[in-house]
Motif scaffolding. Structure first.
Motif, PDB file in Angstrom:
ATOM      1  N   CYS A  18      36.448 -44.170 -42.415  1.00 44.12           N
ATOM      2  CA  CYS A  18      34.712 -44.323 -40.757  1.00 44.12           C
ATOM      3  C   CYS A  18      35.658 -44.506 -39.730  1.00 44.12           C
ATOM      4  O   CYS A  18      36.027 -45.164 -39.439  1.00 44.12           O
ATOM      5  CB  CYS A  18      33.864 -45.699 -41.857  1.00 44.12           C
ATOM      6  N   LEU A  19      35.254 -43.786 -38.840  1.00 44.78           N
ATOM      7  CA  LEU A  19      35.740 -43.420 -37.844  1.00 44.78           C
ATOM      8  C   LEU A  19      34.637 -44.288 -36.697  1.00 44.78           C
ATOM      9  O   LEU A  19      33.554 -43.464 -36.611  1.00 44.78           O
ATOM     10  CB  LEU A  19      36.292 -41.955 -36.652  1.00 44.78           C
ATOM     11  N   GLY A  20      34.650 -45.420 -36.007  1.00 43.14           N
ATOM     12  CA  GLY A  20      34.102 -46.000 -35.259  1.00 43.14           C
ATOM     13  C   GLY A  20      34.157 -47.259 -34.772  1.00 43.14           C
ATOM     14  O   GLY A  20      34.973 -48.159 -34.745  1.00 43.14           O
ATOM     15  N   GLU A  21      32.811 -47.416 -34.576  1.00 46.88           N
ATOM     16  CA  GLU A  21      33.022 -48.986 -33.742  1.00 46.88           C
ATOM     17  C   GLU A  21      31.937 -50.259 -34.248  1.00 46.88           C
ATOM     18  O   GLU A  21      31.711 -49.331 -35.518  1.00 46.88           O
ATOM     19  CB  GLU A  21      32.039 -49.170 -31.896  1.00 46.88           C
ATOM     20  N   ALA A  22      32.691 -51.028 -34.040  1.00 45.64           N
ATOM     21  CA  ALA A  22      31.665 -52.426 -34.627  1.00 45.64           C
ATOM     22  C   ALA A  22      31.403 -53.302 -33.738  1.00 45.64           C
ATOM     23  O   ALA A  22      32.203 -52.916 -32.498  1.00 45.64           O
ATOM     24  CB  ALA A  22      33.175 -53.077 -35.242  1.00 45.64           C
ATOM     25  N   LEU A  23      30.209 -54.429 -33.635  1.00 44.96           N
ATOM     26  CA  LEU A  23      30.046 -54.396 -32.779  1.00 44.96           C
ATOM     27  C   LEU A  23      29.062 -55.887 -32.741  1.00 44.96           C
ATOM     28  O   LEU A  23      28.847 -56.298 -34.210  1.00 44.96           O
ATOM     29  CB  LEU A  23      29.478 -53.874 -31.540  1.00 44.96           C
ATOM     30  N   VAL A  24      29.092 -57.085 -32.024  1.00 47.50           N
ATOM     31  CA  VAL A  24      27.579 -57.654 -32.577  1.00 47.50           C
ATOM     32  C   VAL A  24      26.016 -57.258 -31.938  1.00 47.50           C
ATOM     33  O   VAL A  24      26.436 -57.637 -30.890  1.00 47.50           O
ATOM     34  CB  VAL A  24      28.234 -59.161 -32.050  1.00 47.50           C
ATOM     35  N   ASP A  25      25.416 -57.389 -33.047  1.00 49.29           N
ATOM     36  CA  ASP A  25      24.006 -57.621 -32.267  1.00 49.29           C
ATOM     37  C   ASP A  25      23.402 -59.063 -32.681  1.00 49.29           C
ATOM     38  O   ASP A  25      23.091 -59.658 -33.440  1.00 49.29           O
ATOM     39  CB  ASP A  25      23.276 -56.887 -33.316  1.00 49.29           C
ATOM     40  N   ASP A  72      39.662 -61.597 -29.824  1.00 52.56           N
ATOM     41  CA  ASP A  72      38.106 -63.078 -29.622  1.00 52.56           C
ATOM     42  C   ASP A  72      37.695 -63.414 -30.905  1.00 52.56           C
ATOM     43  O   ASP A  72      38.453 -62.853 -31.966  1.00 52.56           O
ATOM     44  CB  ASP A  72      37.886 -62.530 -28.507  1.00 52.56           C
ATOM     45  N   ALA A  73      37.197 -64.370 -30.511  1.00 52.57           N
ATOM     46  CA  ALA A  73      36.397 -65.147 -31.485  1.00 52.57           C
ATOM     47  C   ALA A  73      35.897 -64.455 -31.959  1.00 52.57           C
ATOM     48  O   ALA A  73      35.330 -64.261 -33.541  1.00 52.57           O
ATOM     49  CB  ALA A  73      35.518 -66.646 -31.340  1.00 52.57           C
ATOM     50  N   TRP A  74      34.763 -63.301 -31.613  1.00 54.34           N
ATOM     51  CA  TRP A  74      33.883 -62.342 -32.241  1.00 54.34           C
ATOM     52  C   TRP A  74      34.614 -61.574 -32.778  1.00 54.34           C
ATOM     53  O   TRP A  74      33.700 -60.697 -33.917  1.00 54.34           O
ATOM     54  CB  TRP A  74      33.076 -61.997 -30.951  1.00 54.34           C
ATOM     55  N   GLY A  75      35.779 -60.972 -32.303  1.00 56.30           N
ATOM     56  CA  GLY A  75      36.062 -59.854 -32.735  1.00 56.30           C
ATOM     57  C   GLY A  75      36.874 -60.371 -34.410  1.00 56.30           C
ATOM     58  O   GLY A  75      37.043 -58.934 -35.736  1.00 56.30           O
ATOM     59  N   SER A  76      37.108 -61.456 -34.752  1.00 58.84           N
ATOM     60  CA  SER A  76      37.279 -62.571 -36.003  1.00 58.84           C
ATOM     61  C   SER A  76      36.643 -62.146 -36.831  1.00 58.84           C
ATOM     62  O   SER A  76      36.355 -62.030 -37.962  1.00 58.84           O
ATOM     63  CB  SER A  76      38.166 -63.418 -35.620  1.00 58.84           C
ATOM     64  N   TRP A  77      35.047 -62.705 -36.352  1.00 61.02           N
ATOM     65  CA  TRP A  77      34.554 -62.775 -36.899  1.00 61.02           C
ATOM     66  C   TRP A  77      34.114 -60.930 -37.771  1.00 61.02           C
ATOM     67  O   TRP A  77      33.654 -61.345 -38.834  1.00 61.02           O
ATOM     68  CB  TRP A  77      32.977 -63.320 -35.899  1.00 61.02           C
TER      69      TRP A  77
END
Length: 313
Positions: A18-25, A72-77
């Motif tokens: 799966c090629l794409g993004e992850a983010l925090v909503d 960072d913290a969110w990336g690790s989460w």
């Protein structure tokens, strides 16, 4: 394709890449008309492609996510959530000097969402695939490729995405494409539509909503839009119809009625549908009749997603 300072995380074989993004909503969990009326925001896992990967993995599919977030913290989460669901992360990287993106998300009374995205790692696939060898190795190790238009916005990420796409087609790997058009990310919406159209040819499956089908083809009638997507090279097309269900056109034809739902938010409905279709295709060796057999379950998954605030929880 350029090199950068990244931290690699090893894991199991790729499965569906799966090629794409992850983010925090960051979601305001009450219906409001404007973000200024929000009293609080709750963090949820997000990012269209990442949502699909996580949901498919939960259903037992072997999937990996290729992309990046900040170290960072969110990336690790986000990475821990992926690992907890069983998503492969050998090509999901924590990038130094990058801020993990956060989307302030509000939902109106009808369940439709509005996003304001902050951070700078939505376009990171060019940092994951730094040369042609990395592309060939990844596609050679995967069973199929899933992508959307979100990695087509910037020039560098578009070049890499289309290289990955071309490699998958050249190696005979099944390609699933979900446009997930977010026109506000583009300076010129016509470029978004053209970029999405470039990914239709030879796709095993194109899964889109009614608006995306009309935008990509220019056809108002959905039967005509599906026919044009097939003429453009897609082997199968699933168009989601919201509360009215979904239609399949291609090797097989199927129409599935909608499933009643107490709608809270439509944020993850399309992602849940795509995830179910990928899960069933992967389990069936990407045998095309599986799409028709799985369509009812996909519609149910989309309806179920509308009864929660976040795409995956």
């Amino acid at each position: 394709m350029r090199k950068c300072n990244v931290r690699y995380v090893s894991d199991r074989p790729l499965g569906v890449l799966c090629l794409g993004e992850a983010l925090v909503d960051l979601i305001c969990e009450s219906p409001i008309a404007d973000a200024s009326a929000a009293s609080s925001f709750v963090p949820h896992f997000g990012g269209a492609v990442a949502n699909v990967a996580l949901l498919a993995a939960r259903e037992g599919a072997r999937v990996s996510l290729a992309g990046g977030v900040g170290d960072d913290a969110w990336g690790s989460w986000l990475r821990e959530r992926l690992l907890g669901a069983g998503v492969g992360v050998s090509r999901f990287e924590l990038l130094e000097g990058v801020r993990t993106p956060v989307a302030l998300t509000t939902v109106d009374a009808s369940g439709e969402a509005t996003y304001a995205v902050y951070g700078d790692s939505l376009g990171t696939v060019d940092r994951v695939f730094v040369d042609e060898r990395s592309v060939v190795d990844a596609i050679g190790a995967c069973s199929a490729l899933f992508l959307s238009s979100n990695t087509l916005v910037g020039d560098a990420e578009r070049e890499v995405t289309m290289s990955v796409h071309a490699a998958a087609l050249a190696m005979g790997k099944p390609v699933v494409f979900d446009p997930n058009l977010r026109l506000r990310r583009w300076s010129d919406p016509s470029e978004a539509i053209a970029a999405a159209a470039d990914c239709v040819d030879r796709a095993l499956l194109v899964r889109c909503n009614a608006l995306e089908a009309r935008l990509i083809t220019g056809a108002g009638d959905l039967e005509r839009a599906a026919a044009l997507l097939l003429e453009a090279g897609a082997r199968n097309v699933v168009i989601s119809l919201g509360a009215r269900g979904a239609m399949l056109r291609g090797v097989y034809e199927e129409d599935v009625a909608g499933v009643p739902a107490s709608v809270i938010s439509t944020i993850g409905a399309g992602d849940a549908m795509t995830a179910m279709l990928i899960r069933r295709l992967a389990a069936g060796g990407f045998y095309e009749p599986v799409i028709a057999a799985a369509l009812r379950d996909a519609v149910f998954a989309g309806a179920e997603a509308c009864e929660r605030w976040g795409a995956v929880d």
